[in-house]
Design an enzyme around this catalytic site. Structure first.
Site, PDB file in Angstrom:
ATOM      1  N   SER A 279       0.807  -1.217   0.000  1.00 47.36           N
ATOM      2  CA  SER A 279       0.000   0.000   0.000  1.00 47.36           C
ATOM      3  C   SER A 279       0.847   1.278   0.000  1.00 47.36           C
ATOM      4  CB  SER A 279      -0.933   0.011   1.217  1.00 47.36           C
ATOM      5  OG  SER A 279      -1.645   1.223   1.280  1.00 47.36           O
TER       6      SER A 279
ATOM      7  N   SER B  46      -0.707   4.080   0.808  1.00 53.01           N
ATOM      8  CA  SER B  46      -1.509   4.960   1.663  1.00 53.01           C
ATOM      9  C   SER B  46      -0.701   5.642   2.766  1.00 53.01           C
ATOM     10  CB  SER B  46      -2.677   4.180   2.278  1.00 53.01           C
ATOM     11  OG  SER B  46      -3.627   3.848   1.289  1.00 53.01           O
TER      12      SER B  46
ATOM     13  N   LYS C  86     -14.011  -4.734   4.364  1.00 50.67           N
ATOM     14  CA  LYS C  86     -15.055  -3.738   4.147  1.00 50.67           C
ATOM     15  C   LYS C  86     -16.434  -4.211   4.602  1.00 50.67           C
ATOM     16  CE  LYS C  86     -12.843  -1.340   0.276  1.00 50.67           C
ATOM     17  NZ  LYS C  86     -13.004  -0.846  -1.107  1.00 50.67           N
TER      18      LYS C  86
ATOM     19  N   ASN D 164     -15.477   1.682   3.910  1.00 47.02           N
ATOM     20  CA  ASN D 164     -14.042   1.825   3.639  1.00 47.02           C
ATOM     21  C   ASN D 164     -13.366   2.819   4.584  1.00 47.02           C
ATOM     22  OD1 ASN D 164     -14.767   4.344   2.644  1.00 47.02           O
ATOM     23  ND2 ASN D 164     -14.183   3.923   0.535  1.00 47.02           N
TER      24      ASN D 164
ATOM     25  N   ASP E 149     -16.495   6.401  -1.656  1.00 47.95           N
ATOM     26  CA  ASP E 149     -16.363   6.450  -3.115  1.00 47.95           C
ATOM     27  C   ASP E 149     -17.399   7.379  -3.731  1.00 47.95           C
ATOM     28  OD1 ASP E 149     -14.295   4.243  -3.526  1.00 47.95           O
ATOM     29  OD2 ASP E 149     -15.848   3.169  -2.435  1.00 47.95           O
TER      30      ASP E 149
ATOM     31  N   GLY F 186     -22.029   0.477 -15.684  1.00 54.22           N
ATOM     32  CA  GLY F 186     -21.510  -0.476 -14.720  1.00 54.22           C
ATOM     33  C   GLY F 186     -21.884  -0.112 -13.297  1.00 54.22           C
TER      34      GLY F 186
ATOM     35  N   GLY G 240     -20.185  -1.805 -10.178  1.00 58.81           N
ATOM     36  CA  GLY G 240     -19.396  -2.634  -9.279  1.00 58.81           C
ATOM     37  C   GLY G 240     -19.390  -2.030  -7.893  1.00 58.81           C
ATOM     38  N   GLY G 241     -18.309  -2.270  -7.130  1.00 59.92           N
ATOM     39  CA  GLY G 241     -18.256  -1.765  -5.765  1.00 59.92           C
ATOM     40  C   GLY G 241     -18.346  -0.253  -5.690  1.00 59.92           C
ATOM     41  N   ALA G 242     -17.454   0.451  -6.394  1.00 64.27           N
ATOM     42  CA  ALA G 242     -17.487   1.911  -6.386  1.00 64.27           C
ATOM     43  C   ALA G 242     -18.730   2.432  -7.089  1.00 64.27           C
ATOM     44  CB  ALA G 242     -16.231   2.463  -7.047  1.00 64.27           C
TER      45      ALA G 242
END
Length: 213
Positions: free
Chosen positions: A22, A24, A73, A94, A109, A133, A135-137
């Site tokens: 990461s 981050s 998550k 998140n 997000d 789409g 998806g997760g985000a």
């Protein structure tokens, strides 16, 4: 990190598995330094089955909060005190914020995506948004758009595989929780004069030149 760590420094962290790769810590510590915030950011490898101990540690050490990556998550949710409305809809978190021992879970997000419109002076309330789409985000973006008052959300998703059924359930949940007008359409449809597959209860999107029946 060049800023001093002292007795008042508060810890913010990343919980995930794996996290060694990461970036981050580097990004966040540089941001704290530039903003003059007395925080320190570290990454910890925490498997999903250890999230109870991890959330206990946030309270015990009076951490300011943490970020979460997979597989945590969803695993963390039973151990939180509250969920932000978007996180409740999406069923994933998140970010955790610690306010005097009360842990609130957020999904950022969608918040970040919608905030970019506001920062550029784009009004979203009552407008129509088309999304490719989910998806997760993408689910988080659709949920936040609904919460922010977008007038209509049109989601295009492949009808093959399991995604079509999943997206249908998520669209229905967002509509139920927010009252938003949101529909799902088949991204694989071709302009052959046929209507797109769509979620029951909503009008299908018409192809160019197609006549209303």
């Amino acid at each position: 990190m060049t800023q001093d760590i002292n007795g008042a420094t508060r810890l913010i962290c990343l919980f995930g598995d794996p996290v060694a790769h990461s970036k981050s810590p580097h990004l966040h510590n540089r941001a704290f330094e530039r903003a003059g915030l007395n925080y320190a950011y570290m990454a910890f490898r925490v498997p999903g089955e250890d999230m109870k101990q991890a959330t206990d540690a946030i309270r015990l050490l009076n951490m300011r909060g943490c970020n979460l990556t997979m597989p945590n998550k969803i695993a963390v949710i039973p151990f939180l005190d509250k969920l932000d409305p978007a996180a409740e809809i999406v069923g994933a978190v998140n970010t955790i914020v610690n306010e005097d021992g009360v842990l609130t879970g957020y999904i950022t997000d969608g918040y970040g995506f919608m905030k970019s419109f506001a920062e550029h002076g784009v009004e979203v309330k009552g407008k129509k948004m088309v999304q490719m789409g989910m998806g997760g985000a993408g689910t988080a973006i659709a949920a936040q758009a609904a919460l922010d008052g977008v007038g209509e959300i049109v989601v295009f998703s492949p009808s093959t595989g399991k995604s079509w059924e999943r997206v249908g359930k998520e669209v229905a949940l967002i509509a139920e929780k927010t009252g938003a007008k949101i529909s799902r359409h088949d991204a694989h449809d071709q302009p052959n004069g046929n209507e797109t597959r769509h979620t029951p209860g909503h009008q299908p999107v018409r192809k160019p030149g197609q006549q209303t029946k």
